[in-house]
Design a protein around this motif. Sequence first.
Motif, PDB file in Angstrom:
ATOM      1  N   GLY A 263       0.807  -1.220   0.000  1.00  0.00           N
ATOM      2  CA  GLY A 263       0.000   0.000   0.000  1.00  0.00           C
ATOM      3  C   GLY A 263       0.837   1.265   0.000  1.00  0.00           C
ATOM      4  N   ILE A 264       1.926   1.247  -0.783  1.00  0.00           N
ATOM      5  CA  ILE A 264       2.803   2.421  -0.867  1.00  0.00           C
ATOM      6  C   ILE A 264       2.909   2.831  -2.344  1.00  0.00           C
ATOM      7  N   PRO A 265       2.144   3.846  -2.771  1.00  0.00           N
ATOM      8  CA  PRO A 265       2.269   4.263  -4.180  1.00  0.00           C
ATOM      9  C   PRO A 265       3.678   4.807  -4.409  1.00  0.00           C
TER      10      PRO A 265
ATOM     11  N   THR B  69       4.834   6.653  -6.765  1.00  0.00           N
ATOM     12  CA  THR B  69       4.745   8.085  -7.049  1.00  0.00           C
ATOM     13  C   THR B  69       3.334   8.531  -6.692  1.00  0.00           C
ATOM     14  N   HIS B  70       3.203   9.806  -6.395  1.00  0.00           N
ATOM     15  CA  HIS B  70       1.886  10.354  -6.044  1.00  0.00           C
ATOM     16  C   HIS B  70       2.014  11.856  -6.234  1.00  0.00           C
ATOM     17  N   ARG B  71       1.039  12.440  -6.913  1.00  0.00           N
ATOM     18  CA  ARG B  71       1.182  13.862  -7.260  1.00  0.00           C
ATOM     19  C   ARG B  71       1.409  14.769  -6.054  1.00  0.00           C
ATOM     20  N   ASP B  72       0.860  14.390  -4.924  1.00  0.00           N
ATOM     21  CA  ASP B  72       1.005  15.256  -3.747  1.00  0.00           C
ATOM     22  C   ASP B  72       2.337  15.052  -3.029  1.00  0.00           C
ATOM     23  N   TYR B  73       3.059  14.013  -3.393  1.00  0.00           N
ATOM     24  CA  TYR B  73       4.264  13.698  -2.616  1.00  0.00           C
ATOM     25  C   TYR B  73       5.540  13.721  -3.453  1.00  0.00           C
ATOM     26  N   THR B  74       5.529  13.022  -4.573  1.00  0.00           N
ATOM     27  CA  THR B  74       6.751  12.971  -5.360  1.00  0.00           C
ATOM     28  C   THR B  74       6.476  12.577  -6.794  1.00  0.00           C
ATOM     29  N   THR B  75       7.352  13.011  -7.672  1.00  0.00           N
ATOM     30  CA  THR B  75       7.209  12.616  -9.067  1.00  0.00           C
ATOM     31  C   THR B  75       8.472  11.903  -9.548  1.00  0.00           C
ATOM     32  N   THR B  76       9.429  11.694  -8.649  1.00  0.00           N
ATOM     33  CA  THR B  76      10.645  11.004  -9.076  1.00  0.00           C
ATOM     34  C   THR B  76      10.872   9.759  -8.233  1.00  0.00           C
ATOM     35  N   LEU B  77      11.544   8.810  -8.865  1.00  0.00           N
ATOM     36  CA  LEU B  77      11.664   7.481  -8.279  1.00  0.00           C
ATOM     37  C   LEU B  77      13.010   6.898  -8.678  1.00  0.00           C
ATOM     38  N   GLY B  78      13.686   6.275  -7.727  1.00  0.00           N
ATOM     39  CA  GLY B  78      14.961   5.645  -8.069  1.00  0.00           C
ATOM     40  C   GLY B  78      15.052   4.234  -7.517  1.00  0.00           C
ATOM     41  N   PHE B  79      15.555   3.302  -8.323  1.00  0.00           N
ATOM     42  CA  PHE B  79      15.859   1.941  -7.860  1.00  0.00           C
ATOM     43  C   PHE B  79      17.371   1.880  -7.666  1.00  0.00           C
TER      44      PHE B  79
ATOM     45  N   ALA C 280      18.887  14.559  -2.330  1.00  0.00           N
ATOM     46  CA  ALA C 280      18.202  15.825  -2.564  1.00  0.00           C
ATOM     47  C   ALA C 280      17.190  15.773  -3.703  1.00  0.00           C
ATOM     48  N   SER C 281      17.446  14.961  -4.755  1.00  0.00           N
ATOM     49  CA  SER C 281      16.588  15.149  -5.920  1.00  0.00           C
ATOM     50  C   SER C 281      15.709  13.959  -6.292  1.00  0.00           C
ATOM     51  N   VAL C 282      15.815  12.847  -5.586  1.00  0.00           N
ATOM     52  CA  VAL C 282      14.914  11.734  -5.909  1.00  0.00           C
ATOM     53  C   VAL C 282      13.904  11.583  -4.771  1.00  0.00           C
ATOM     54  N   GLY C 283      12.612  11.672  -5.117  1.00  0.00           N
ATOM     55  CA  GLY C 283      11.572  11.654  -4.094  1.00  0.00           C
ATOM     56  C   GLY C 283      11.447  10.314  -3.392  1.00  0.00           C
TER      57      GLY C 283
ATOM     58  N   VAL D 118       6.017   9.089   0.425  1.00  0.00           N
ATOM     59  CA  VAL D 118       4.895   8.232   0.012  1.00  0.00           C
ATOM     60  C   VAL D 118       4.601   7.135   1.040  1.00  0.00           C
ATOM     61  N   ASN D 119       5.607   6.787   1.851  1.00  0.00           N
ATOM     62  CA  ASN D 119       5.386   5.741   2.859  1.00  0.00           C
ATOM     63  C   ASN D 119       4.260   6.096   3.823  1.00  0.00           C
ATOM     64  N   SER D 120       4.015   7.408   3.970  1.00  0.00           N
ATOM     65  CA  SER D 120       2.984   7.797   4.935  1.00  0.00           C
ATOM     66  C   SER D 120       1.581   7.413   4.450  1.00  0.00           C
ATOM     67  N   LEU D 121       1.454   7.017   3.157  1.00  0.00           N
ATOM     68  CA  LEU D 121       0.137   6.623   2.651  1.00  0.00           C
ATOM     69  C   LEU D 121      -0.248   5.198   3.033  1.00  0.00           C
ATOM     70  N   ARG D 122       0.738   4.453   3.531  1.00  0.00           N
ATOM     71  CA  ARG D 122       0.477   3.039   3.802  1.00  0.00           C
ATOM     72  C   ARG D 122      -0.679   2.805   4.784  1.00  0.00           C
ATOM     73  N   ASP D 123      -0.733   3.614   5.828  1.00  0.00           N
ATOM     74  CA  ASP D 123      -1.796   3.407   6.820  1.00  0.00           C
ATOM     75  C   ASP D 123      -3.172   3.451   6.165  1.00  0.00           C
ATOM     76  N   GLU D 124      -3.289   4.364   5.200  1.00  0.00           N
ATOM     77  CA  GLU D 124      -4.569   4.529   4.523  1.00  0.00           C
ATOM     78  C   GLU D 124      -4.793   3.441   3.469  1.00  0.00           C
ATOM     79  N   LEU D 125      -3.717   2.986   2.834  1.00  0.00           N
ATOM     80  CA  LEU D 125      -3.872   2.150   1.641  1.00  0.00           C
ATOM     81  C   LEU D 125      -3.519   0.678   1.825  1.00  0.00           C
ATOM     82  N   ARG D 126      -3.082   0.285   2.999  1.00  0.00           N
ATOM     83  CA  ARG D 126      -2.707  -1.132   3.111  1.00  0.00           C
ATOM     84  C   ARG D 126      -3.941  -2.001   2.932  1.00  0.00           C
ATOM     85  N   TRP D 127      -3.774  -3.100   2.245  1.00  0.00           N
ATOM     86  CA  TRP D 127      -4.919  -3.987   1.968  1.00  0.00           C
ATOM     87  C   TRP D 127      -4.509  -5.448   2.093  1.00  0.00           C
ATOM     88  N   PHE D 128      -3.233  -5.737   1.896  1.00  0.00           N
ATOM     89  CA  PHE D 128      -2.810  -7.135   1.793  1.00  0.00           C
ATOM     90  C   PHE D 128      -2.642  -7.773   3.161  1.00  0.00           C
ATOM     91  N   ASP D 129      -2.050  -7.025   4.076  1.00  0.00           N
ATOM     92  CA  ASP D 129      -1.704  -7.629   5.359  1.00  0.00           C
ATOM     93  C   ASP D 129      -2.679  -7.261   6.465  1.00  0.00           C
TER      94      ASP D 129
END
Length: 506
Positions: A130-132, A134-144, A165-168, A238-249
Motif C-alpha cells: 500500500g505504498i504508491p 509516485t503520487h502527485r502530492d508527494y513525489t514525481t521522481t523514483l529511483g531503484f 536531494a533530488s529523488v523523491g 509516500v510511505n505515509s500513505l500506507r496506513d490509509e492504503l494497506r490492503w494485503f496484510d
Amino acid sequence: MNKPGKVYLIGAGPGDPGLITVKGQAILRRAEVIIYDYLANPVLLDLAPKEAERIYVGKHSGCHHFPQEEITRLLLEKACEGKRVIRLKGGDPFIFGRGGEEAQALAAARIPFEVVPGVTAAVAAAAYAGIPLTHRDYTTTLGFITGHEGPDKRLSSLDWDKLAASVGTLVFYMGMANLENICKKLITHGRSPQTPVAVVRWATLPRQETLTGDLTTIAGKVSLLNFKPPAVIFVGEVNSLRDELRWFDNRPLSGRRVLVTRAAEQATELTTALEELGAEAIVVPTIEIIPPASFAELDQAINELGYIDYLVLTSVNAVSAFFDRLTVQGYDARALAGLQTVAVGPKSAEALASHGVNADLMPEDYRAEGIVALLKDRVFGKRLLYPKAALARNLITAELTAAGAEVIAPVAYASAPPVSAAENLRHALADRLDLLTFTASSTVQNFVDLLDAEQLSLAQKIPVASIGPLTSKTARDLGFKVVIEPIDSTLDDLVEAIGNYFKQGM
Ligand code: SAH
C-alpha cells in the motif's frame, strides 16, 4: 554442431505466482530446460512439461550463489544442444538480476534470445504494502538503487548528494546488511531524518511482512526484530500513505497458517478462498481417492441403467467415479436419458453438469439426511442406483429401502492416505499452524492415523474448523477442539466462518 536453440530470459515476478506475465507463462509451458533462481517461485515450474529439465542455480541453504560464469556457461551449453532454454529469474531479468550480462553472453555467442519482463520487487512490494511509488502530492521522481556493498564499493561511490536531494522515492534492493549506513548517508547528505521508511520482506507471498519507521529509527527496529532479507527498502514521503492504503496484510486471515487436508484434486478451491482472505494455506492431503477393490458390481449396474429410476450422487468423487466407469464401459451421458438424477448439493450438480447432465433433484440439506428427506416419499417401488464410497454410511440405503425402494449401492471408489502424507504432515507440524481444516470424517481419521503420539498431542492443541456436524463429531471424539463449524456444510460457508472467527481476533 546442432542448430542452436533459443534462450528466453523470463521475469518470474516477485513471488506470488499470479504475477508472472501471460507471455512468460506461455513460453514456460513449452520449456525444454529451465534454469531458475532462489527468488523465482518454484511453483511456476509446474507449468512446464514434466519432462523438461529443471536446474536450480540459486543459493544453497544460505551458502554462496552458483557462480555467474557457471550459469552463463550452462545457458550456452543447453542452447547449443538445440534446446528451448528458459532462464527464469526473480522479479525482472534486467533489474539487479545480471540478466544484462547473460544477454550479452548470448549475443556474443550469436544465440537467439528473447527477454520477457517481470514485475520487479520494488513495484510489487509497493503495491502489496500500500505504498504508491509516485503520487502527485508527494513525489514525481523514483529511483531503484542497489544497497549491496560490492567489492567495487558501489554503495560508497553512489552520488549521495544527488540521491538525497533530488529523488523523491528511493527504493533499495539488497540493502538489508547496509541499512544503517544507507540511512546515515541520506541524513548526512541532507535528507530529513524524519523521512518515513518502510521495509518489506517476502513481498507478495503470504509471509510478507512490513516494518515502518523513519531514517533514524528503522535500522534499530530491523536489528531488534531480526528482520531478514529478502527485502526492499522504501525511503520517501509516500510511505505515509500506507496506513490509509494497506490492503494485503490486514485481511481477516493475514499472517495465519492454515492446514488443508483435503484430497489434492479438491484442495484448490479451498486454498484459493483461504488465500483470498490472506491466509497461507499449507496443503497436506490426508486422503486420496483410489479405485474400489472390484468394479464388478458397479459395472453390472451400469449395464443395467435402463432399469434404474433414480441415480443418486452424493459427492463430486461419486460423480467422477461413476462417469469414469461409464466411459470405460463404452457409454456416455445418453445412457442416463431415462432416469432422474439426484445431486447432493451444488458442487455435485456442477460436476454432473460438466458431463452434460443436469441434476433433476437436489435436497435443501446438502447431506445424506437431505437426500433421504427428499426421496423417501417418491421412491416406493422404484429402483435407485447409489454409487458410493467404500466407507459410506448405511443411511441412504437403509432409509430408502425402508421407504420401499430397491437400492443398488455398488462401491464406486475408496480412499487411502497418500504415500508421502506422514512425512509432509510432520513437516507442516514442525512450523506454527493457526488452524486445521477438515472437510470429511475420513480426513480427520487419516490425520490421526498418520501421526505419532507426540505429534498428535501437539496437533490437538491447534483449533479446528470442520465442514459439518459429522466431521466435527469425529474430530471431537479424536480429541480435537472444534471451534468453527458453518451452519450450511459448504466450502464457501466454511471459509466465511473461518474469516469471521479470526476477524473477531480469536
Ligand atoms: N531481479 C530482481 C531483483 C534481484 S536482486 C527483481 O527485479 O526484483 C535481489 C533483491 O531483490 C533482494 O535482495 C531484495 O532486495 C529484492 N527482492 C526480490 N524479491 C523480493 C521479494 N519478494 N520481497 C522483497 N524483496 C525482494
